[in-house]
Scaffold this motif. Structure first.
Motif, mmCIF file in Angstrom:
data_model
loop_
_atom_site.group_PDB
_atom_site.id
_atom_site.type_symbol
_atom_site.label_atom_id
_atom_site.label_comp_id
_atom_site.label_asym_id
_atom_site.label_seq_id
_atom_site.Cartn_x
_atom_site.Cartn_y
_atom_site.Cartn_z
ATOM 1 N N SER A 109 -4.197 9.438 7.445
ATOM 2 C CA SER A 109 -3.356 8.451 6.768
ATOM 3 C C SER A 109 -3.430 7.086 7.440
ATOM 4 O O SER A 109 -3.507 6.046 6.765
ATOM 5 N N VAL A 110 -3.402 7.063 8.771
ATOM 6 C CA VAL A 110 -3.490 5.793 9.494
ATOM 7 C C VAL A 110 -4.850 5.151 9.254
ATOM 8 O O VAL A 110 -4.942 3.936 9.001
ATOM 9 N N ARG A 111 -5.907 5.950 9.310
ATOM 10 C CA ARG A 111 -7.243 5.410 9.084
ATOM 11 C C ARG A 111 -7.369 4.799 7.688
ATOM 12 O O ARG A 111 -7.874 3.685 7.523
ATOM 13 N N GLN A 112 -6.867 5.515 6.694
ATOM 14 C CA GLN A 112 -6.963 5.022 5.329
ATOM 15 C C GLN A 112 -6.116 3.769 5.124
ATOM 16 O O GLN A 112 -6.517 2.851 4.396
ATOM 17 N N LEU A 113 -4.939 3.723 5.762
ATOM 18 C CA LEU A 113 -4.084 2.543 5.641
ATOM 19 C C LEU A 113 -4.798 1.312 6.179
ATOM 20 O O LEU A 113 -4.808 0.250 5.542
ATOM 21 N N TYR A 114 -5.436 1.441 7.333
ATOM 22 C CA TYR A 114 -6.133 0.294 7.918
ATOM 23 C C TYR A 114 -7.359 -0.093 7.103
ATOM 24 O O TYR A 114 -7.698 -1.274 6.986
ATOM 25 N N GLU A 115 -8.022 0.890 6.560
ATOM 26 C CA GLU A 115 -9.176 0.582 5.710
ATOM 27 C C GLU A 115 -8.751 -0.261 4.518
ATOM 28 O O GLU A 115 -9.416 -1.239 4.162
ATOM 29 N N SER B 16 -3.028 -2.096 17.049
ATOM 30 C CA SER B 16 -4.290 -1.589 16.540
ATOM 31 C C SER B 16 -4.076 -0.269 15.796
ATOM 32 O O SER B 16 -2.998 0.322 15.821
ATOM 33 N N GLU B 17 -5.125 0.197 15.154
ATOM 34 C CA GLU B 17 -5.073 1.479 14.461
ATOM 35 C C GLU B 17 -4.702 2.590 15.437
ATOM 36 O O GLU B 17 -3.894 3.468 15.124
ATOM 37 N N ARG B 18 -5.287 2.528 16.607
ATOM 38 C CA ARG B 18 -5.005 3.546 17.622
ATOM 39 C C ARG B 18 -3.531 3.494 18.032
ATOM 40 O O ARG B 18 -2.890 4.531 18.247
ATOM 41 N N HIS B 19 -2.981 2.293 18.128
ATOM 42 C CA HIS B 19 -1.586 2.116 18.517
ATOM 43 C C HIS B 19 -0.646 2.736 17.481
ATOM 44 O O HIS B 19 0.264 3.486 17.818
ATOM 45 N N LEU B 20 -0.870 2.424 16.218
ATOM 46 C CA LEU B 20 -0.010 2.962 15.167
ATOM 47 C C LEU B 20 -0.107 4.486 15.122
ATOM 48 O O LEU B 20 0.882 5.179 14.909
ATOM 49 N N ARG B 21 -1.302 4.998 15.328
ATOM 50 C CA ARG B 21 -1.485 6.447 15.313
ATOM 51 C C ARG B 21 -0.683 7.097 16.439
ATOM 52 O O ARG B 21 -0.011 8.105 16.243
ATOM 53 N N ARG B 22 -0.742 6.501 17.617
ATOM 54 C CA ARG B 22 -0.005 7.066 18.750
ATOM 55 C C ARG B 22 1.494 7.017 18.495
ATOM 56 O O ARG B 22 2.224 7.962 18.793
ATOM 57 N N PHE B 23 1.961 5.894 17.940
ATOM 58 C CA PHE B 23 3.381 5.788 17.625
ATOM 59 C C PHE B 23 3.789 6.843 16.597
ATOM 60 O O PHE B 23 4.862 7.440 16.696
ATOM 61 N N CYS C 172 0.856 -1.194 0.000
ATOM 62 C CA CYS C 172 0.000 0.000 0.000
ATOM 63 C C CYS C 172 0.893 1.245 0.000
ATOM 64 O O CYS C 172 0.847 2.062 0.925
ATOM 65 N N LYS C 173 1.684 1.373 -1.030
ATOM 66 C CA LYS C 173 2.723 2.391 -1.069
ATOM 67 C C LYS C 173 2.154 3.803 -0.959
ATOM 68 O O LYS C 173 2.694 4.650 -0.233
ATOM 69 N N GLN C 174 1.092 4.080 -1.649
ATOM 70 C CA GLN C 174 0.523 5.431 -1.632
ATOM 71 C C GLN C 174 0.097 5.814 -0.222
ATOM 72 O O GLN C 174 0.378 6.934 0.244
ATOM 73 N N ASN C 175 -0.590 4.907 0.458
ATOM 74 C CA ASN C 175 -1.039 5.185 1.822
ATOM 75 C C ASN C 175 0.136 5.299 2.786
ATOM 76 O O ASN C 175 0.154 6.165 3.667
#
Length: 346
Positions: free
Chosen positions: A152-158, A214-221, A130-133
């Motif tokens: 960006s994180v939300r779209q990557l997980y989607e 989780s999505e929340r974890h990656l976002r925080r990182f 998912c290079k673009q994301n």
């Protein structure tokens, strides 16, 4: 949780492993197999005869082993099973694959036992990056833009969820992201130790105890890493190390962590860790432990205090851990060190 508590739980797990396996097979357990300051794990060399002697399959044996350990220890126990080693030469590869499958846990549901062989059997046709994301997320982190990081994180997980990515594909995408982030840090400061960055990422970005990938974890990182890059750009003054050195001399007997000091002096903990290694050639933890041991040496030579009293006085509340640390630094137990020093004087 304090480190000594974690070590106590690790020792408990090790003891339960040996009890379950019995005297003959207890040597198949390796204490602290990862051998670094952030790991509290046990290595286990499984051999097929262990299950066969009990009339079990490999999976039944490991399930029973896992259930027993979880039941008899204070914390959940997870097993990561590497690839089959047909001879001794393949053991290192088996360990490497066990480490890989452990990393998969960050972006998948938690299972008591995860097999590398099962992960790689999954269909990998149509490999997708998912290079673009991912590039959008890297740009957002570089700019320290929280709104863009969120999006960006939300779209990557989607995208990953829509494509039904398995652990191998998720690992491919996350590896790409991490290498891009490492490259970003290296661009900010030519002297940045890339191994330090990778260590920071591996121990903080995907710590299962936080949000389990989780999505929340990656976002925080991503937020934290963006701040880390800001610190690199500011090129934090090494003068803070002088303050920390003074802090250690005055409070070494207390429970001190790099994370707490980084908050006190408003410095990113990862960057502070790098400064510490550059200045002293060792991690903060090793520096603190060595300083404590030197203070213990002084007490051993100048007083008649008991070993456990000295351990407490220099900041160790676990006598066994103190003795092990002392041996690793001085090559012998505190009692032997005191005896030899006094015999030399006489």
């Amino acid at each position: 949780m304090e480190e000594e508590k974690k070590r106590a739980m690790q020792r408990q797990l090790y003891q339960k492993c040996m009890e379950y396996l019995g005297k003959e097979d207890s040597l198949h357990c390796i204490f602290d197999v990862a051998n670094h300051e952030y790991g509290y794990d046990i290595g286990f060399l499984y051999c097929s005869y262990m299950a066969e002697e009990r009339g079990l399959t490999e999976q039944q044996f490991l399930d029973a082993f896992s259930d027993t350990l979880t039941r008899e220890t204070e914390a959940p126990v997870l097993m990561f099973v590497g690839s089959l080693a047909k001879d001794m030469d393949e053991l290192s590869e088996s360990y490497r694959t066990a480490a890989i499958v452990k990393s998969f846990q960050a972006f998948s549901s938690i299972r008591n036992i995860t097999y590398y062989e099962n992960e790689i059997r999954k269909n990998h046709d149509g490999t997708i990056l998912c290079k673009q994301n991912l590039d959008a997320l890297v740009t957002a982190v570089e700019q320290n833009n929280q709104a863009d990081i969120n999006q960006s994180v939300r779209q990557l997980y989607e995208v990953m969820n829509r494509l039904g990515m398995d652990a191998w594909l998720i690992d491919l995408n996350i590896s790409y992201l991490l290498f891009q982030l490492i490259h970003l840090a290296a661009e900010q400061d030519d002297h940045v130790n890339q191994e330090e960055i990778m260590h920071y990422i591996s121990t903080n970005a995907f710590d299962r105890g936080t949000m389990r990938g989780s999505e929340r974890h990656l976002r925080r990182f991503a937020y934290e890493y963006a701040e880390y890059l800001v610190q690199l750009r500011k090129n934090v003054s090494r003068g803070v190390l002088g303050d920390i050195e003074k802090e250690i001399k005055e409070h070494y007997m207390e429970n001190m962590t790099l994370k707490e000091l980084s908050k006190k002096y408003y410095v990113n903990s990862a960057y502070l860790g790098q400064l510490f290694r550059k200045q002293y050639g060792q991690s903060f933890k090793d520096y603190l432990n060595n300083y404590r041991i030197e203070q213990a040496v002084a007490l051993l030579l100048r007083t008649d205090k008991k070993i456990y009293e000295i351990a407490e006085e220099v900041g160790y509340h676990d006598l066994d851990y103190f003795i092990n640390r002392f041996i690793s630094v001085k090559g012998c137990t505190p009692a032997k060190f005191r005896k030899q020093s006094r015999e030399q004087k006489n």
